[in-house]
Design a protein around this motif. Structure first.
Motif, PDB file in Angstrom:
ATOM      1  N   GLY A 144     -81.381   4.759 -81.277  1.00 55.35           N
ATOM      2  CA  GLY A 144     -81.301   5.653 -82.495  1.00 55.35           C
ATOM      3  C   GLY A 144     -81.517   7.031 -82.033  1.00 55.35           C
ATOM      4  O   GLY A 144     -80.635   7.964 -82.121  1.00 55.35           O
ATOM      5  N   LEU A 145     -82.653   7.466 -81.342  1.00 55.00           N
ATOM      6  CA  LEU A 145     -83.212   8.639 -80.912  1.00 55.00           C
ATOM      7  C   LEU A 145     -82.333   9.205 -79.992  1.00 55.00           C
ATOM      8  O   LEU A 145     -82.100  10.514 -79.657  1.00 55.00           O
ATOM      9  CB  LEU A 145     -84.643   8.657 -80.586  1.00 55.00           C
ATOM     10  N   HIS A 146     -81.798   8.431 -78.942  1.00 57.35           N
ATOM     11  CA  HIS A 146     -81.129   8.848 -77.987  1.00 57.35           C
ATOM     12  C   HIS A 146     -79.617   9.132 -78.324  1.00 57.35           C
ATOM     13  O   HIS A 146     -78.920  10.159 -77.829  1.00 57.35           O
ATOM     14  CB  HIS A 146     -80.989   7.908 -76.622  1.00 57.35           C
ATOM     15  N   ARG A 147     -79.081   8.416 -79.521  1.00 60.21           N
ATOM     16  CA  ARG A 147     -77.728   8.938 -79.989  1.00 60.21           C
ATOM     17  C   ARG A 147     -78.134  10.152 -80.556  1.00 60.21           C
ATOM     18  O   ARG A 147     -77.044  11.049 -80.655  1.00 60.21           O
ATOM     19  CB  ARG A 147     -77.392   7.778 -81.004  1.00 60.21           C
ATOM     20  N   ALA A 148     -79.115  10.385 -81.462  1.00 60.61           N
ATOM     21  CA  ALA A 148     -79.299  11.734 -82.117  1.00 60.61           C
ATOM     22  C   ALA A 148     -79.187  12.966 -80.939  1.00 60.61           C
ATOM     23  O   ALA A 148     -78.617  13.785 -81.117  1.00 60.61           O
ATOM     24  CB  ALA A 148     -80.508  11.845 -82.918  1.00 60.61           C
ATOM     25  N   ALA A 149     -79.943  12.579 -79.734  1.00 62.63           N
ATOM     26  CA  ALA A 149     -79.936  13.686 -78.724  1.00 62.63           C
ATOM     27  C   ALA A 149     -78.574  13.964 -78.314  1.00 62.63           C
ATOM     28  O   ALA A 149     -78.102  15.005 -77.873  1.00 62.63           O
ATOM     29  CB  ALA A 149     -80.829  13.323 -77.622  1.00 62.63           C
ATOM     30  N   TYR A 150     -77.717  12.701 -77.999  1.00 58.51           N
ATOM     31  CA  TYR A 150     -76.272  12.815 -77.484  1.00 58.51           C
ATOM     32  C   TYR A 150     -75.569  13.678 -78.449  1.00 58.51           C
ATOM     33  O   TYR A 150     -74.472  14.494 -77.926  1.00 58.51           O
ATOM     34  CB  TYR A 150     -75.838  11.347 -77.306  1.00 58.51           C
ATOM     35  N   LEU A 151     -75.536  13.404 -79.683  1.00 60.32           N
ATOM     36  CA  LEU A 151     -74.827  14.124 -80.890  1.00 60.32           C
ATOM     37  C   LEU A 151     -74.951  15.475 -80.738  1.00 60.32           C
ATOM     38  O   LEU A 151     -74.284  16.352 -80.848  1.00 60.32           O
ATOM     39  CB  LEU A 151     -74.951  13.213 -82.142  1.00 60.32           C
ATOM     40  N   LEU A 152     -76.401  15.776 -80.874  1.00 63.00           N
ATOM     41  CA  LEU A 152     -76.636  17.152 -80.708  1.00 63.00           C
ATOM     42  C   LEU A 152     -76.120  18.196 -79.491  1.00 63.00           C
ATOM     43  O   LEU A 152     -75.656  19.029 -79.622  1.00 63.00           O
ATOM     44  CB  LEU A 152     -78.232  17.427 -80.654  1.00 63.00           C
ATOM     45  N   PHE A 153     -75.994  17.267 -78.209  1.00 60.85           N
ATOM     46  CA  PHE A 153     -75.482  17.755 -77.302  1.00 60.85           C
ATOM     47  C   PHE A 153     -73.923  17.846 -77.396  1.00 60.85           C
ATOM     48  O   PHE A 153     -73.334  19.147 -76.848  1.00 60.85           O
ATOM     49  CB  PHE A 153     -75.767  16.730 -75.943  1.00 60.85           C
ATOM     50  N   THR A 154     -73.225  16.985 -77.766  1.00 61.25           N
ATOM     51  CA  THR A 154     -71.768  16.936 -78.040  1.00 61.25           C
ATOM     52  C   THR A 154     -71.405  17.825 -79.222  1.00 61.25           C
ATOM     53  O   THR A 154     -70.334  18.447 -79.075  1.00 61.25           O
ATOM     54  CB  THR A 154     -71.458  15.601 -78.105  1.00 61.25           C
ATOM     55  N   HIS A 155     -72.000  17.743 -80.285  1.00 60.81           N
ATOM     56  CA  HIS A 155     -71.581  18.710 -81.565  1.00 60.81           C
ATOM     57  C   HIS A 155     -72.849  19.563 -81.849  1.00 60.81           C
ATOM     58  O   HIS A 155     -73.179  19.689 -82.965  1.00 60.81           O
ATOM     59  CB  HIS A 155     -71.467  17.694 -82.655  1.00 60.81           C
TER      60      HIS A 155
END
Length: 676
Positions: free
Chosen positions: A213-224
């Protein structure tokens, strides 16, 4: 740990030469990162024109500088891809926690979230994804110590990665670490789900659902980046101790702007919160209360008994009572209460302007606004559509049996309504003491009065423990965005714990969300997990037992003791002889006795706000959820099981906190499922 080469099949250069070259690349990357940080520090916010712009730029620069911090005990990259794809991208890519480039803009490290890095997690012999070779690095502190190569272009089946296994099993102290070097393909699929999709992850202990869940947040911040920084990302955890445990993960990935909070803090259920019995709290947390609150709020809008008379100079303008009634009826319940009141004022003012125009006047918008704010209009509004706070509505609901009965209709039984009524009278809503369950009701009312702002994305952990009304409160905060919902139905410890994830998603308002499951554990040893799973038939008969890839032979010790005061210090000293963190977990009421028994052994007690430092931490059972320790000592399981209605579930949570060894000390017989 000496430098060593794990790959046996690189002919073109020796293992020492490979490590030397990779260490040189790491040194160059660190120097480049320092230069990037120094450049950011050299920029002045004074270049912006006005004071507001300067403050905005200063804040942005501070965030940029923080994101460029180099962690001295962690290498900047953990893997490398040698690509055979014929495109404009580099053929050799070092994959790390953040992007690093040199002075000419040449990338030295590619962010793990970049599309090209996906192959590091997903490529295999069946689908190399344009990758010829994948290299993993072992490290100690910030220094590279080993490497391991996989030649994906040869079609050979992948063996067990020693470096990957060592990284997963590496003892840990302090807060949770990121898992970018060890993300598995099924985890990576979840991490890279698109922003527009709400994903619910059912994860057994040790499957890494929190980290995902935390890494998905980091991924979404990078992508969007632009949208998420504008609209916000929020992490919601079960308690502050848990937030303290996960607090370092996102900053280690360069994400320093994400707010983390508990449900209680989010809803304002902190400070002087009144106690409440579980039965009453369960009624307040039930989804039926949403309809009760809506009726209670709109019951304050009453039928006009007189019309409006507005005087301007020698002229009087009258709006008849039946006309006012028609306007109120057209607005009542069609939107939110606060804007409805404002709309009523404008509609009444419009009727006055119509009458002015009939007399040959030419009023404009300023006249209408003045009429809407006038004393006659305000007096009429206060009588038929009064200004309200959430506290006033809930105070009346709990204080007036007839009002509660009218608002509840058939949604609540007479016995349930009796439980909601206050036993002690409060003089006013301002003097009332609200409970944690009341906070969700007050939040519901606040949204009925004025719309709650929405965020771009919310990550909510241990979601199975949230009441329907708490879930509704979180859901309206991502009404225009999406969510990552994490939890384990087998670890539900509240009276209102969810029975299915579809039920949870429905209360969040995202019934179309995707439910996925992580069933293979990487952290909890199999021997420990199998022991804890004996409780599953009693607490979650519909769930399959979790599996662990780590056999963990010898990781479990179940030890009867004549006196815990003697056995416990010995068990802690034995754990101290091994590497890693130690959690001593006991029923909340037994914590003082446990601390007294550890006299002479250094330890730190874990409180509701977290912050316990040291290798040995004494943990109340109710705060253990979501935490991990290398070595766990569980004191008197029977006391944990008897301490609350869902005590066996709490015990399951406690037993699955160990990632290296579990010692169970007991003077009383074990709960029946464990005694098999």
């Amino acid at each position: 740990m000496p430098a060593h080469r794990l790959a046996p099949d690189i002919a073109e250069e020796s293992g020492d030469d490979v490590l030397a070259a990779e260490r040189a690349h790491l040194a160059a990357a660190r120097a480049a990162l320092r230069a990037m940080r120094e450049h950011a520090e050299s920029l002045s916010p004074d270049a912006a024109g006005d004071w507001v712009s300067q403050e905005i730029l200063r804040h942005a620069l501070d965030q940029r500088i923080a994101a460029l911090a180099d962690l001295p005990d962690t290498p900047l990259f953990f893997g490398r891809l040698d690509r055979s794809a014929d495109d404009d991208l580099p053929h050799t890519i070092h994959v790390g926690r953040r992007h690093v480039h040199d002075g000419s803009g040449r990338p030295l490290v590619i962010d793990w979230r970049a599309p090209v890095s996906r192959a590091f997690y997903q490529a295999g012999p069946a689908d190399p994804m344009g990758v010829r070779l994948r290299r993993r690095f072992g490290h100690r502190g910030g220094e590279l110590t080993a490497y391991e190569d996989e030649h994906l272009d040869r079609g050979e089946p992948l063996g067990t990665s020693r470096i990957l296994t060592e990284e997963i099993e590496r003892p840990r102290t302090g807060p949770m670490r990121d898992i970018v070097a060890t993300i598995q393909p099924d985890q990576d699929e979840i991490v890279r789900r698109d922003l527009g999709r709400t994903v619910c992850v059912q994860g057994a202990p040790g499957t890494g659902k929190t980290a995902v869940g935390l890494h998905r947040a980091a991924y979404l911040l990078f992508t969007h980046r632009e949208r998420l920084q504008r609209d916000g990302v929020l992490i919601v955890g079960p308690n502050r101790a848990f937030l303290g445990y996960i607090s370092a993960v996102l900053p280690a990935l360069g994400e320093v702007t994400v707010e983390q909070t508990t449900v209680a803090d989010l809803l304002g259920a902190t400070g002087n919160v009144a106690d409440e019995d579980p039965e009453t709290a369960a009624i307040k947390g039930d989804a039926r209360m949403a309809a009760v609150l809506r009726r209670a709020l709109w019951a304050h809008v009453t039928k006009p008994e007189e019309g409006l008379v507005y005087t301007k100079g020698a002229s009087r303008y009258r709006v008849a009572d039946y006309e006012v009634s028609e306007i109120v009826a057209s607005l009542r319940g069609t939107g939110r209460y606060g804007p409805g009141r404002a709309a009523l004022a404008q509609r009444l003012a419009h009727e006055v302007l119509v009458r002015m125009e009939r007399r040959g006047e030419a009023p404009d918008d300023r006249v209408q606004d003045a009429v809407a704010r006038s004393q006659p209009v305000r007096r009429l509004l206060d009588r038929i559509w009064p200004r309200l706070t959430p506290q006033q509505v809930l105070f009346r609901l709990y204080s007036d049996p007839d009002f509660l009965a009218a608002a509840a209709r058939n949604d609540l039984t007479a016995a349930e309504r009796e439980r909601l009524l206050w036993r002690r009278p409060y003089r006013s809503a301002r003097s009332a003491r609200w409970t944690a369950a009341d906070a969700a009701l007050l939040d519901e009312l606040a949204d009925l009065i004025e719309r709650t702002p929405s965020l771009a994305h919310i990550v909510v952990d241990e979601a199975q423990d949230l009441s329907p009304m708490q879930l509704r409160a979180i859901g309206r905060r991502c009404r225009a965005g999406s969510a990552t919902v994490l939890g384990d139905l087998a670890q539900g410890t509240t009276p209102w714990s969810a029975r299915s994830w579809q039920e949870v998603l429905g209360h969040l308002g995202v019934a179309g969300g995707e439910v996925t499951e992580l069933v293979v554990g990487f952290r909890v040893p199999r021997e420990v997990l199998d022991f804890a799973a004996r409780l599953l038939p009693a607490i979650a008969p519909g769930l399959a037992a979790p599996r662990s890839l780590r056999p963990g032979a010898g990781s479990l010790t179940v030890r009867p003791a004549a006196m815990l005061a003697e056995a416990l210090p010995d068990a802690v000293r034995a754990a101290l002889a091994r590497e890693g963190s130690i959690g001593v977990i006991a029923a909340d009421a037994a914590v003082p006795a446990v601390c007294a028994a550890l006299d002479g052994v250094p330890y730190a007690p874990l409180g509701p706000d977290g912050g316990a430092d040291g290798r040995v931490v004494v943990v109340p059972a109710t705060l253990a959820k979501g935490l991990e320790y290398d070595h766990v000592i569980v004191v008197e399981p029977a006391e944990i099981a008897e301490a609350e209605p869902r005590g066996l579930t709490r015990l399951y949570v406690v037993l699955t906190r160990a990632v290296t060894s579990l010692t169970v000390l007991h003077t009383r017989p074990l709960p029946a499922p464990l005694a098999v």
